[in-house]
Design an enzyme around this catalytic site. Structure first.
Site, PDB file in Angstrom:
ATOM      1  N   GLY A   1       8.780  10.552  -5.428  1.00  0.00           N
ATOM      2  CA  GLY A   1       9.966   9.880  -5.849  1.00  0.00           C
ATOM      3  C   GLY A   1      11.191  10.418  -5.060  1.00  0.00           C
ATOM      4  O   GLY A   1      12.275   9.854  -5.383  1.00  0.00           O
TER       5      GLY A   1
ATOM      6  N   HIS B   1       1.790  12.622  -7.070  1.00  0.00           N
ATOM      7  CA  HIS B   1       1.194  11.907  -5.665  1.00  0.00           C
ATOM      8  C   HIS B   1       2.127  10.726  -5.564  1.00  0.00           C
ATOM      9  O   HIS B   1       1.723   9.526  -5.426  1.00  0.00           O
ATOM     10  CB  HIS B   1      -0.120  11.703  -6.216  1.00  0.00           C
ATOM     11  CG  HIS B   1      -0.960  11.609  -4.934  1.00  0.00           C
ATOM     12  ND1 HIS B   1      -1.996  12.674  -4.430  1.00  0.00           N
ATOM     13  CD2 HIS B   1      -1.244  10.483  -3.959  1.00  0.00           C
ATOM     14  CE1 HIS B   1      -2.446  12.090  -3.613  1.00  0.00           C
ATOM     15  NE2 HIS B   1      -2.164  10.952  -3.227  1.00  0.00           N
TER      16      HIS B   1
ATOM     17  N   TYR C   1       0.635  -1.066   0.117  1.00  0.00           N
ATOM     18  CA  TYR C   1       0.028   0.077   0.021  1.00  0.00           C
ATOM     19  C   TYR C   1       0.929   1.151   0.019  1.00  0.00           C
ATOM     20  O   TYR C   1       0.570   2.359  -0.830  1.00  0.00           O
ATOM     21  CB  TYR C   1      -0.836  -0.032   1.302  1.00  0.00           C
ATOM     22  CG  TYR C   1      -1.548   1.409   1.662  1.00  0.00           C
ATOM     23  CD1 TYR C   1      -2.455   1.925   0.861  1.00  0.00           C
ATOM     24  CD2 TYR C   1      -0.888   1.890   2.785  1.00  0.00           C
ATOM     25  CE1 TYR C   1      -3.077   3.229   1.113  1.00  0.00           C
ATOM     26  CE2 TYR C   1      -1.585   3.205   3.217  1.00  0.00           C
ATOM     27  CZ  TYR C   1      -2.295   3.744   2.290  1.00  0.00           C
ATOM     28  OH  TYR C   1      -2.829   5.107   2.577  1.00  0.00           O
TER      29      TYR C   1
HETATM   30  C1  LIG Z   1       0.986   5.911   2.066  1.00  0.00           C
HETATM   31  C2  LIG Z   1       0.890   6.915   1.559  1.00  0.00           C
HETATM   32  C3  LIG Z   1      -0.549   7.712   1.787  1.00  0.00           C
HETATM   33  C4  LIG Z   1      -0.756   8.846   1.133  1.00  0.00           C
HETATM   34  N1  LIG Z   1      -1.835   9.587   1.664  1.00  0.00           N
HETATM   35  C5  LIG Z   1      -2.034  10.644   1.147  1.00  0.00           C
HETATM   36  C6  LIG Z   1      -3.156  11.766   1.515  1.00  0.00           C
HETATM   37  O1  LIG Z   1      -3.765  11.190   2.384  1.00  0.00           O
HETATM   38  N2  LIG Z   1      -3.333  12.627   1.059  1.00  0.00           N
HETATM   39  C7  LIG Z   1      -2.504  13.499  -0.009  1.00  0.00           C
HETATM   40  O2  LIG Z   1      -2.632  14.404  -0.371  1.00  0.00           O
HETATM   41  N3  LIG Z   1      -1.441  12.638  -0.470  1.00  0.00           N
HETATM   42  C8  LIG Z   1      -1.153  11.461   0.159  1.00  0.00           C
HETATM   43  N4  LIG Z   1      -0.070  10.606  -0.236  1.00  0.00           N
HETATM   44  C9  LIG Z   1       0.967  11.143  -1.295  1.00  0.00           C
HETATM   45  C10 LIG Z   1       2.018  12.080  -0.391  1.00  0.00           C
HETATM   46  O3  LIG Z   1       1.396  13.339  -0.011  1.00  0.00           O
HETATM   47  C11 LIG Z   1       3.067  12.587  -1.202  1.00  0.00           C
HETATM   48  O4  LIG Z   1       2.444  13.445  -2.466  1.00  0.00           O
HETATM   49  C12 LIG Z   1       3.794  11.353  -1.965  1.00  0.00           C
HETATM   50  O5  LIG Z   1       3.943  10.271  -1.025  1.00  0.00           O
HETATM   51  C13 LIG Z   1       5.229  11.736  -2.546  1.00  0.00           C
HETATM   52  O6  LIG Z   1       6.024  10.792  -3.028  1.00  0.00           O
HETATM   53  P1  LIG Z   1       7.077   9.856  -2.351  1.00  0.00           P
HETATM   54  O7  LIG Z   1       6.253   9.116  -1.367  1.00  0.00           O
HETATM   55  O8  LIG Z   1       7.866   9.332  -3.168  1.00  0.00           O
HETATM   56  O9  LIG Z   1       7.957  11.020  -1.456  1.00  0.00           O
HETATM   57  C14 LIG Z   1       0.096   9.476   0.337  1.00  0.00           C
HETATM   58  C15 LIG Z   1       1.242   8.666  -0.051  1.00  0.00           C
HETATM   59  C16 LIG Z   1       1.475   7.310   0.595  1.00  0.00           C
HETATM   60  C17 LIG Z   1       2.779   6.700   0.330  1.00  0.00           C
END
Ligand SMILES: Cc1cc2nc3c(=O)[nH]c(=O)nc-3n(C[C@H](O)[C@H](O)[C@H](O)COP(=O)(O)O)c2cc1C
Length: 378
Positions: free
Chosen positions: A315, A282, A27
């Site tokens: 990323g 995202h 997830y």
């Molecule tokens: C497990 C998980 C849950 C996330 N939930 C949300 C969320 O509830 N709202 C949101 O705006 N972004 C959410 N994101 C996206 C993050 O805010 C962010 O944009 C993204 O993880 C950045 O990429 P990275 O994981 O490679 O650093 C989520 C990311 C992950 C990994």
């Protein structure tokens, strides 16, 4: 010499994969559909090469940045991630405390498993931001914002890049979802990860009960084993600029739009009175054909001008990735998975370590590149 624990993102990720049930690791880790967006992020950073300058000694690179008029010691911000409290007991509080110790803002999610009140009450010195997913019932959404404002949160991040539910077949195969449906496969997964099952789920079970979307009204229920069935609290995914303008009128603090890729959308956000945008795909989790922030940042910077605040994420695994986003036009960078893997691997101190490793890598990048400050990276 051997070192205990992880020494970079990749090692923390390996530890996280060992500790977490497969369903939860996937997830967090994986993308959507064919995971092309995830590959594009990785390849984009890897392909971006730098021409180093030499004989320009940089003894103490300055990595402090200005974001929306405030000075921060590093260009890092913890991105909002739903259900981070599943990773470790009280995960959101642990991440917030570690962020606070590093002078890094922590953005709590609407769908966090700790309420904004509980995070604010335990977050130590962390500057708290709040990410908004809009509920269909606007009255309830405004009430949530009142609660957020009452905790002293000054920066609201509206996520705009989730107009549909992304297709993630790994979640379906693993049986991961809200509601969490008991299955043999899930049970076997839990048995194979006893550290997590007893140390995280067991503690919840014995204490406050199974985690839920803690910002939702208690009556709406929702432990991870029961669905949000009240339609008033379904996510309103169909947002438009009128909504942003209304939010701008209602929210007195800083307003940030998260999930921007097109220069015109960035211009529209600032036109509607936003204080910043997050250029983001995202984390490769939504639109599998989305362009990467690294590709789009230069055009967005050109469209909005030098003074507008641009954040970026998706990323980022190490300091060099941060440097590349800053060089492409970002003022600061959000981290999603990196703090989660630090948390999974070693708890609160693991988040602190992850942040400091990325900072060290960024400092080294500047020294290797012959660049004194992050603003000179471009
Ligand atoms: C497990 C998980 C849950 C996330 N939930 C949300 C969320 O509830 N709202 C949101 O705006 N972004 C959410 N994101 C996206 C993050 O805010 C962010 O944009 C993204 O993880 C950045 O990429 P990275 O994981 O490679 O650093 C989520 C990311 C992950 C990994």
């Amino acid at each position: 010499m051997t070192h205990a624990g992880f020494l970079d993102f990749d090692e923390a990720r390996v530890q996280a994969r060992r500790f977490l049930p497969r369903a939860l690791f996937d997830y967090i880790d994986r993308g959507t559909e064919a995971e092309l967006a995830l590959d594009a992020l990785r390849q984009g950073f890897d392909r971006c090469r730098v021409v180093p300058r030499v004989l320009r000694p940089v003894a103490a690179p300055d990595i402090s940045v200005s974001v929306m008029g405030r000075r921060y010691p590093t260009p890092l911000i913890v991105a909002p991630t739903a259900l981070a409290g599943l990773v470790r007991h009280d995960g959101e509080v642990k991440i917030a405390r570690a962020a606070g110790a590093a002078g890094v803002p922590f953005c709590a999610a609407t769908q966090s498993s700790t309420s904004i009140e509980a995070i604010a009450g335990n977050a130590r010195a962390a500057e708290l931001w709040f990410q908004l997913y809009v509920w269909r019932d606007r009255g309830e959404t405004w009430k949530l914002l009142d609660r957020v404002a009452a905790q002293g949160v000054q920066t609201l991040v509206l996520t705009v890049d989730t107009p549909a539910s992304p297709k993630k077949i790994h979640n379906q195969r693993n049986g991961f979802g809200i509601p969490l449906r008991p299955s043999l496969r899930l049970a076997a997964d839990l048995v194979r990860h006893p550290g997590w099952t007893l140390g995280v789920m067991g503690r919840y079970w014995a204490g406050s009960g199974l985690p839920s979307y803690a910002n939702y009204p208690p009556a709406v229920g929702t432990q991870v084993t029961s669905a949000v069935i009240d339609p008033r609290f379904a996510l309103d995914t169909i947002l438009d600029l009128h909504f942003v303008e209304e939010l701008r009128r209602r929210w007195p603090g800083k307003l940030v739009l998260k999930g921007i890729a097109h220069p015109d959308d960035a211009s529209a956000a600032f036109g509607a009175g936003c204080d910043a945008v997050v250029v983001s795909s995202h984390g490769g989790r939504n639109h599998d054909s989305a362009a990467t922030p690294l590709e789009m940042l230069p055009a967005i910077r050109a469209a909005v001008g030098a003074e507008a605040t641009l954040l970026a994420d998706s990323g980022v695994r190490r300091g060099s990735d941060v440097a590349k986003l800053l060089a492409a036009g970002a003022d600061a960078v959000m981290l999603g998975r990196a703090p989660l893997y630090g948390l999974a691997a070693e708890g609160e101190s693991g988040v602190e370590k992850m942040l400091s490793l990325i900072v060290e890598e960024l400092r080294a990048f500047l020294m290797f590149s012959g660049v004194e400050t992050t603003s000179a990276l471009g």
